[in-house]
Design a protein around this motif. Structure first.
Motif, short mmCIF file in Angstrom:
data_model
loop_
_atom_site.label_atom_id
_atom_site.label_comp_id
_atom_site.label_asym_id
_atom_site.label_seq_id
_atom_site.Cartn_x
_atom_site.Cartn_y
_atom_site.Cartn_z
N UNK A 34 0.83 -1.20 0.00
CA UNK A 34 0.00 0.00 0.00
C UNK A 34 0.87 1.25 0.00
N UNK A 36 0.65 5.43 1.20
CA UNK A 36 -0.05 6.42 2.00
C UNK A 36 0.57 7.79 1.79
N UNK A 38 0.95 11.52 3.73
CA UNK A 38 0.79 12.20 5.00
C UNK A 38 1.21 13.66 4.89
N UNK A 44 -2.02 9.79 8.15
CA UNK A 44 -1.85 9.31 6.78
C UNK A 44 -3.19 9.03 6.11
N UNK A 46 -4.82 6.66 2.89
CA UNK A 46 -4.56 5.55 1.96
C UNK A 46 -4.80 6.02 0.53
N UNK A 49 -3.73 0.50 -2.73
CA UNK A 49 -3.61 -0.78 -2.04
C UNK A 49 -3.47 -1.88 -3.08
N UNK A 55 -7.55 3.75 -4.14
CA UNK A 55 -8.57 3.86 -3.11
C UNK A 55 -9.68 4.80 -3.60
N UNK A 87 4.53 7.16 2.09
CA UNK A 87 5.05 5.93 2.70
C UNK A 87 4.51 4.71 1.97
N UNK A 89 3.95 0.52 2.48
CA UNK A 89 3.74 -0.41 3.59
C UNK A 89 3.46 -1.79 3.03
N UNK A 91 1.70 -5.29 3.33
CA UNK A 91 0.54 -5.88 4.00
C UNK A 91 0.57 -7.41 3.85
N UNK A 94 2.37 -9.88 9.35
CA UNK A 94 2.73 -9.08 10.51
C UNK A 94 4.10 -9.52 11.02
N UNK A 95 4.91 -8.60 11.54
CA UNK A 95 4.57 -7.21 11.77
C UNK A 95 4.53 -6.41 10.47
N UNK A 96 3.47 -5.63 10.31
CA UNK A 96 3.40 -4.74 9.16
C UNK A 96 4.56 -3.75 9.26
N UNK A 98 6.67 -0.32 7.33
CA UNK A 98 6.61 0.81 6.42
C UNK A 98 7.99 1.12 5.87
N UNK A 100 10.71 4.13 4.83
CA UNK A 100 11.14 5.28 5.63
C UNK A 100 10.49 6.60 5.23
N UNK B 45 6.56 5.89 10.37
CA UNK B 45 5.43 5.18 10.96
C UNK B 45 5.87 3.81 11.46
N UNK B 47 4.20 0.25 13.10
CA UNK B 47 3.01 -0.53 13.43
C UNK B 47 3.18 -1.20 14.78
N UNK B 59 -2.82 -9.08 18.18
CA UNK B 59 -1.55 -9.46 17.55
C UNK B 59 -0.65 -8.25 17.68
N UNK B 61 3.30 -6.34 17.48
CA UNK B 61 4.69 -6.37 17.05
C UNK B 61 5.55 -6.76 18.25
N UNK B 102 -5.22 -6.18 6.15
CA UNK B 102 -4.03 -5.57 6.77
C UNK B 102 -3.74 -4.20 6.16
N UNK B 103 -4.71 -3.61 5.46
CA UNK B 103 -4.57 -2.28 4.89
C UNK B 103 -5.32 -1.30 5.79
N UNK B 104 -4.75 -0.14 6.01
CA UNK B 104 -5.37 0.84 6.90
C UNK B 104 -6.16 1.85 6.08
N UNK B 105 -7.49 1.65 5.98
CA UNK B 105 -8.24 2.49 5.06
C UNK B 105 -8.79 3.76 5.69
N UNK B 107 -8.18 6.38 9.26
CA UNK B 107 -7.31 6.64 10.41
C UNK B 107 -8.00 7.61 11.38
#
Lengths: 107, 117
Positions: A34, A36, A38, A44, A46, A49, A55, A87, A89, A91, A94-96, A98, A100, B45, B47, B59, B61, B102-105, B107
């Motif tokens: 994905x 984002x 910001x 941020x 989206x 994706x 989106x 950014x 990311x 998907x 996990x861990x998700x 990003x 830098x 950022x 997670x 769940x 990190x 797992x996508x952040x749509x 915030x």
């Protein structure tokens, strides 16, 4: 953990320019990526994706491509409101994680 | 419309705990995970983890596993994130985000937590 490497970390561009940002994953993540945007002091938003799906409500000048480990984010014609930090990311799992970030500044 | 509204800024001393809330509206709260992401001043950022509002399952990190708790109250469509044993480098803006998988749509607006003596 999957490492996401984004480049460049910053760039200067003018209104109307085509801007490209790259993101590389440390392992194959398929299309689970994905993008984002910001702006300062804001959460941020989206934009993209599944590597290339726009989106809802996001202008069509934004696009994404790639799969596996290498991805590209493009703004076809930069507008004044697009100056921000972007950014990537992963998907995939996990861990998700990003990238830098890439700060797009006005030239 | 989907909205996530977070609680206000907090100041804590080192070693204390903080609990941030995230109230959802505009959709069925139990249908989507809630993720937490933090951003230290001038940084990127990070997670932290997710909570499944339906089951309460979580769940985290690995960096946060021993000192974060995520809970929810489905009666008021609110998720909570509690951090314990705060250190100065926990100073950050903490965001909740709705998980489309797992996508952040969507915030929340973010909650600044400042850790200082």
């Amino acid at each position: 953990d999957i490492q996401m490497t984004q480049s460049p970390s910053s760039l200067s561009a003018s209104v109307g320019d085509r801007v490209t940002i790259t993101c590389r994953a440390s392992q194959n993540i398929g299309s689970y990526l994905s993008w984002y945007q910001q702006k300062p002091g804001k959460a941020p938003d989206l934009l993209i994706y599944a590597a290339s799906s726009l989106q809802s409500g996001v202008p069509s000048r934004f696009s994404g491509s790639g799969s596996g480990t290498d991805f590209i984010f493009t703004v076809s014609s930069l507008q004044p409101e697009d100056f921000a930090t972007y950014y990537c990311q992963q998907n995939y799992n996990t861990p998700l994680t990003f990238g830098g970030g890439t700060k797009v500044e006005i030239k | 419309q989907v909205q996530l509204v977070q609680s206000g800024a907090e100041v804590r001393e080192p070693g204390a705990s903080v609990k941030v809330s995230c109230q959802a509206s505009g959709y069925t709260f139990t249908d989507y995970y809630i993720h937490w992401v933090r951003q230290a001043p001038g940084q990127g950022l990070e997670w932290m983890g997710w909570i499944n509002p339906n089951s309460g399952g979580t769940n985290f990190a690995q960096n946060f596993q021993d000192w974060v708790t995520m809970t929810r109250d489905t009666s008021i469509s609110t998720a909570y994130m509690e951090l314990r044993r705060l250190k100065s480098d926990d100073t950050a803006v903490y965001y909740c985000a709705r998980g489309l998988g797992l996508v952040h749509d969507y915030w929340g607006q973010g909650t600044l937590v400042t850790v200082s003596s």
